[in-house]
Design a protein around this motif. Structure first.
Motif, mmCIF file in Angstrom:
data_model
loop_
_atom_site.group_PDB
_atom_site.id
_atom_site.type_symbol
_atom_site.label_atom_id
_atom_site.label_comp_id
_atom_site.label_asym_id
_atom_site.label_seq_id
_atom_site.Cartn_x
_atom_site.Cartn_y
_atom_site.Cartn_z
ATOM 1 N N LEU A 1 0.825 -1.210 0.000
ATOM 2 C CA LEU A 1 0.000 0.000 0.000
ATOM 3 C C LEU A 1 0.857 1.256 0.000
ATOM 4 O O LEU A 1 0.589 2.214 -0.745
ATOM 5 C CB LEU A 1 -0.928 -0.004 1.223
ATOM 6 N N MET A 2 1.893 1.257 0.817
ATOM 7 C CA MET A 2 2.769 2.432 0.889
ATOM 8 C C MET A 2 3.544 2.607 -0.415
ATOM 9 O O MET A 2 3.735 3.730 -0.895
ATOM 10 C CB MET A 2 3.712 2.296 2.079
ATOM 11 N N GLU A 3 3.962 1.508 -0.993
ATOM 12 C CA GLU A 3 4.670 1.560 -2.274
ATOM 13 C C GLU A 3 3.745 2.088 -3.366
ATOM 14 O O GLU A 3 4.158 2.919 -4.194
ATOM 15 C CB GLU A 3 5.172 0.157 -2.628
ATOM 16 N N ALA A 4 2.515 1.619 -3.379
ATOM 17 C CA ALA A 4 1.542 2.083 -4.378
ATOM 18 C C ALA A 4 1.249 3.568 -4.194
ATOM 19 O O ALA A 4 1.113 4.313 -5.175
ATOM 20 C CB ALA A 4 0.258 1.268 -4.269
ATOM 21 N N ARG A 5 1.155 4.010 -2.939
ATOM 22 C CA ARG A 5 0.911 5.437 -2.672
ATOM 23 C C ARG A 5 2.068 6.282 -3.182
ATOM 24 O O ARG A 5 1.873 7.316 -3.844
ATOM 25 C CB ARG A 5 0.727 5.661 -1.175
ATOM 26 N N ASP A 6 3.298 5.845 -2.925
ATOM 27 C CA ASP A 6 4.481 6.596 -3.362
ATOM 28 C C ASP A 6 4.577 6.659 -4.877
ATOM 29 O O ASP A 6 5.092 7.639 -5.428
ATOM 30 C CB ASP A 6 5.752 5.964 -2.784
ATOM 31 N N GLU A 7 4.089 5.618 -5.539
ATOM 32 C CA GLU A 7 4.159 5.552 -7.006
ATOM 33 C C GLU A 7 2.874 6.062 -7.661
ATOM 34 O O GLU A 7 2.692 5.902 -8.866
ATOM 35 C CB GLU A 7 4.437 4.111 -7.441
ATOM 36 N N LYS A 8 1.993 6.668 -6.844
ATOM 37 C CA LYS A 8 0.746 7.273 -7.328
ATOM 38 C C LYS A 8 -0.148 6.282 -8.077
ATOM 39 O O LYS A 8 -0.751 6.594 -9.100
ATOM 40 C CB LYS A 8 1.049 8.492 -8.212
ATOM 41 N N ARG A 9 -0.217 5.067 -7.554
ATOM 42 C CA ARG A 9 -1.125 4.058 -8.111
ATOM 43 C C ARG A 9 -1.929 3.398 -6.993
ATOM 44 O O ARG A 9 -2.367 2.246 -7.117
ATOM 45 C CB ARG A 9 -0.347 3.005 -8.903
ATOM 46 N N LEU A 10 -2.116 4.141 -5.905
ATOM 47 C CA LEU A 10 -2.826 3.591 -4.749
ATOM 48 C C LEU A 10 -4.269 3.234 -5.085
ATOM 49 O O LEU A 10 -4.761 2.170 -4.698
ATOM 50 C CB LEU A 10 -2.794 4.597 -3.587
#
Length: 266
Positions: free
Chosen positions: A145-154
């Protein structure tokens, strides 16, 4: 037409996505001819074989998509070693009616009592009924989830999670969550409230979940959603894994002792 009927039939059955029909039609035709079976029953046998094979492939696909770390069934769980666990309830849950009702499951107990085994078994049962299942640990899910948020694909990742009829979150409580991680996990569970089932396994009683999420307010809101429609599996007792290891060790020692006595010339 110059093409033989067999070639055309193979083409048509492939186009219709009936590979079992093509693979079995000659063999079944010979069996039916020998038994005097009419054409309707011949087609019935073929269609049944096709449906069985299609269901098998569907289950395999669901299991692969679930990403279970290993495949375990409820049949291989030793319920006698965990008397605190309600076996009748577990077998009822294996029918997956709770998923249709969008209810949740929480398995609580100390480490080594078989919570993950039960989660895997119930997940496998859901796959066998054609339901979409996702399996992850709490730490792994928060990391994704945090990785997706950082990559703007949350939002896209959350949408993928929402497609699971059952989302299994294993090992909640093993690793304390950061404020951001706790909020992201809460959001996933909140979005599934009365929309999809969640199964959570934890080695901590509810009153200690605040230590994981770091906020009484957030923990209270999360538990409010999780426990509104819930089945709780109590799994406290001696370590299932430790007892299993002890039994295996005793069996090996007994085998070695018997072997030595046979070779002892005295």
């Amino acid at each position: 037409m110059n093409d033989s009927p067999q070639i055309l039939l193979a083409h048509h059955l492939k186009a219709l996505k009936l590979p079992t029909f093509y693979r079995e039609y000659e063999k079944i035709a010979k069996q039916c001819a020998a038994e005097g079976v009419d054409h309707s029953r011949y087609l019935l046998r073929l269609s049944e074989l096709e449906l069985i094979e299609r269901e098998r492939r569907m289950v395999e696909r669901r299991i692969k998509q679930a990403r279970f770390p290993t495949i375990k069934s409820l049949d291989s769980f030793d319920f006698l070693a965990m008397p605190s666990l309600n076996k009748v309830l577990v077998m009822e849950l294996a029918r997956c009616e709770y998923i249709q009702r969008r209810a949740n499951i929480i398995a609580l107990g100390n480490s080594g009592t078989g919570k993950t085994h039960i989660a895997l078994g119930l997940g496998l049962a859901a796959c066998q009924q054609g339901l979409a299942v996702g399996f992850t640990t709490a730490a792994s899910l928060v990391h994704q989830l945090m990785e997706a948020r950082d990559e703007k694909r949350l939002q896209r990742f959350q949408s993928q999670l929402s497609k699971h009829k059952l989302l299994i979150i294993d090992e909640l409580g093993f690793v304390p969550l950061s404020k951001t991680g706790a909020e992201l996990l809460f959001e996933v569970i909140s979005q599934r409230y009365e929309q999809g089932s969640v199964m959570v396994t934890s080695n901590l009683p509810f009153e200690e979940w605040t230590e994981v999420f770091g906020s009484e307010r957030l923990t209270g809101a999360l538990l409010d959603r999780l426990t509104h429609h819930v089945h709780i599996l109590e799994m406290n007792g001696e370590s299932y894994r430790l007892n299993q290891s002890k039994r295996q060790k005793r069996a090996a020692e007994t085998k070695a002792s018997c072997s030595n006595s046979k070779t002892d010339p005295s």
